[in-house]
Scaffold this motif. Structure first.
Motif, short mmCIF file in Angstrom:
data_model
loop_
_atom_site.label_atom_id
_atom_site.label_comp_id
_atom_site.label_asym_id
_atom_site.label_seq_id
_atom_site.Cartn_x
_atom_site.Cartn_y
_atom_site.Cartn_z
N LYS A 97 0.87 -1.24 0.02
CA LYS A 97 -0.11 -0.05 0.01
C LYS A 97 0.97 1.35 -0.03
O LYS A 97 1.41 1.72 0.81
CB LYS A 97 -0.97 -0.07 1.12
N VAL A 98 0.86 1.90 -1.13
CA VAL A 98 1.68 3.22 -1.38
C VAL A 98 1.25 4.45 -0.71
O VAL A 98 -0.05 4.56 -0.91
CB VAL A 98 2.19 3.31 -2.91
N SER A 99 1.86 4.85 0.29
CA SER A 99 1.13 6.07 0.82
C SER A 99 1.87 7.49 0.50
O SER A 99 1.07 8.35 0.91
CB SER A 99 1.58 6.05 2.46
N TYR A 100 3.09 7.43 -0.17
CA TYR A 100 3.68 8.58 -0.39
C TYR A 100 4.75 8.18 -1.69
O TYR A 100 5.02 6.98 -1.70
CB TYR A 100 4.63 9.19 0.66
N GLY A 101 4.95 9.19 -2.64
CA GLY A 101 5.92 9.14 -3.50
C GLY A 101 5.86 10.31 -4.39
O GLY A 101 5.06 11.43 -4.49
N LEU A 102 7.11 10.34 -5.25
CA LEU A 102 7.17 11.54 -6.12
C LEU A 102 6.93 10.97 -7.62
O LEU A 102 7.80 10.11 -7.97
CB LEU A 102 8.61 12.32 -5.89
N LEU A 103 6.33 11.92 -8.23
CA LEU A 103 6.05 11.96 -9.62
C LEU A 103 7.04 12.68 -10.38
O LEU A 103 6.25 14.01 -10.59
CB LEU A 103 4.65 11.78 -10.25
N GLU A 104 8.21 12.71 -10.63
CA GLU A 104 9.26 13.54 -11.00
C GLU A 104 9.91 13.09 -12.36
O GLU A 104 10.86 12.23 -12.49
CB GLU A 104 10.01 13.67 -10.02
#
Length: 237
Positions: A97-104
């Motif tokens: 379960k992904v709670s945070y991340g950066l789409l960069e």
């Protein structure tokens, strides 16, 4: 897409960055075909050309429950793609379960986007929209093939939600990413999905695909993704 998160999707790889069409994201592929853009242009020419059929009978449920775990890795498809496409990923309660991340950067807009679970800043887009697929052949498939298309990493990408909402069920003739540097990669992915699943294109769509791809001499044809038949345990209406 030049980044992968370990083991989230079993059949993924990096699309090659190309002159004039720099790829920021992977399309969930396990490779690409041929040198130059010959393979992808040949794939466009191999697609059947027909008119867009009516949308009658279409419903999301015809493609199964959203984000079904068809690759049986115990993570749903949405989280698989988030793990694949985001940087600096953080999880809640394990490694699914992904709670945070950066789409960069976001491939569609070119902007940097921060993902936080529960907010709508990042969508998982079907590169070939399910409604478009329905109107170009998927209406006649069995449920297993529709479920496979809806969860195939070859056809999925994490993108800016606000940009994606403007796409609707558009094909290459009616919608392309505002980020022009990504259009070659985007169209090549649509071609790959339509070829893999035997979907047809309209004449205008084919012309738009070729117009984009003729400007990308080094664009490869993505390959791979999941099988075109989902496991028997999955059901759709």
């Amino acid at each position: 897409m030049a980044r992968l998160k370990g083991g989230a999707v079993t059949a993924v790889a990096v699309l090659v960055a190309v002159t004039g069409c720099k790829s920021a994201q992977s399309e969930g592929t396990s490779g690409s075909q041929g040198g130059g853009n010959g393979a992808v242009l040949a794939a466009v020419d191999s697609l059947a050309v027909k008119g867009r059929a009516p949308k009658t009978g279409y419903a999301r449920a015809r493609f199964g429950t959203a984000w079904a775990d068809t690759d049986s890795n115990s993570c749903d498809t949405r989280d698989d793609i988030l793990k694949r496409d985001l940087k600096a990923v953080k999880f809640t309660g394990g490694t699914c379960k992904v709670s945070y991340g950066l789409l960069e950067p976001d491939p569609y807009s070119g902007k940097d986007i921060t993902y936080r679970r529960g907010r709508s800043q990042v969508d998982i887009d079907h590169v070939v929209p399910l409604s478009d697929a329905w109107q170009k052949g998927a209406e006649y498939w069995d449920a297993s093939k529709r479920i496979a298309l809806a969860n195939d990493p070859l056809n999925l990408i994490a993108v800016d939600a606000s940009t994606n909402r403007g796409k609707g069920d558009g094909d290459a003739a009616t919608w392309l990413p505002p980020n022009k540097r990504y259009r070659c990669t985007y169209v090549a992915a649509q071609v790959a999905v339509k070829k893999k699943y035997g979907l047809w294109v309209t004449a205008a769509e084919k012309a738009a695909m070729k117009k984009v791809l003729n400007g990308c001499p080094d664009q490869k044809l993505p390959t791979g993704g999941n099988p075109t038949k989902a496991p028997d345990r999955f059901r759709a209406r």
